[in-house]
Design a protein around this motif. Structure first.
Motif, PDB file in Angstrom:
ATOM      1  N   SER A  31       0.836  -1.196   0.000  1.00 18.35           N
ATOM      2  CA  SER A  31       0.000   0.000   0.000  1.00 18.35           C
ATOM      3  C   SER A  31       0.873   1.249   0.000  1.00 18.35           C
ATOM      4  O   SER A  31       2.057   1.195   0.310  1.00 18.35           O
ATOM      5  CB  SER A  31      -0.910  -0.010   1.224  1.00 18.35           C
ATOM      6  N   TRP A  34       0.258   7.474  -3.884  1.00 24.23           N
ATOM      7  CA  TRP A  34       0.788   7.599  -5.237  1.00 24.23           C
ATOM      8  C   TRP A  34       0.283   8.862  -5.903  1.00 24.23           C
ATOM      9  O   TRP A  34      -0.853   9.267  -5.690  1.00 24.23           O
ATOM     10  CB  TRP A  34       0.357   6.403  -6.085  1.00 24.23           C
ATOM     11  N   THR A  53      -0.890  -1.778  -4.785  1.00 21.29           N
ATOM     12  CA  THR A  53      -0.344  -1.093  -5.957  1.00 21.29           C
ATOM     13  C   THR A  53      -0.581  -1.848  -7.257  1.00 21.29           C
ATOM     14  O   THR A  53      -0.414  -1.295  -8.330  1.00 21.29           O
ATOM     15  CB  THR A  53       1.164  -0.805  -5.803  1.00 21.29           C
ATOM     16  N   ARG A 123       5.495   6.946  -6.469  1.00 18.70           N
ATOM     17  CA  ARG A 123       5.195   6.637  -5.064  1.00 18.70           C
ATOM     18  C   ARG A 123       5.714   7.778  -4.191  1.00 18.70           C
ATOM     19  O   ARG A 123       6.880   8.145  -4.262  1.00 18.70           O
ATOM     20  CB  ARG A 123       5.842   5.326  -4.653  1.00 18.70           C
TER      21      ARG A 123
END
Length: 132
Positions: A31, A34, A53, A123
């Motif tokens: 997790s 983003w 993701t 990210r």
């Protein structure tokens, strides 16, 4: 020439599930928060807290419970095919750009119509607490 090989379900399912981890590099799995947009510069990108993701590989159908299979992959690139219960499907090609960012070319069918585009995802870190 393509050759079809039938693989028993008790072998195929675990292999497909294990290989899904190869869709994104280990540093980008799990997790996190983003920034996702259509421009490599990040201009106009939105921030998304993703529990998984792997949803980046099915961005057009990110709200659906789709089945994903990694068709090919290595440390820097992978190709993922997915199918959704409402009839949507797609194929995404993921390329690692930096240790924290990827480019994803995706195409398929959504809502009975074709789609195709490229997104860039970076990210930012863990998801923070919800601000009220």
């Amino acid at each position: 020439m393509r050759v079809a090989v039938k693989i028993p379900a008790f072998v195929a399912v675990p292999v497909a599930l294990l290989s899904l981890g190869a869709a994104l590099p280990p540093s980008l799995q799990g997790s996190g928060l983003w920034e996702v947009g259509t421009k490599a510069s990040g201009a106009g990108a939105g921030r998304h807290c993703l529990a998984d993701t792997a949803l980046l590989t099915q961005w057009e159908h990110r709200g659906a419970q789709c089945t994903r299979v990694v068709l090919s992959g290595n440390r820097d690139r992978s190709e993922v095919q997915y199918t959704c219960p409402a009839g949507g499907f797609g194929t995404s090609r993921v390329q690692l750009l930096t240790p924290r960012s990827v480019r994803i070319e995706t195409q398929g069918i959504s809502g009975g119509l074709p789609f195709g585009y490229t997104i860039y995802a970076r990210r930012l870190g863990p998801c923070g607490p919800v601000k009220r």
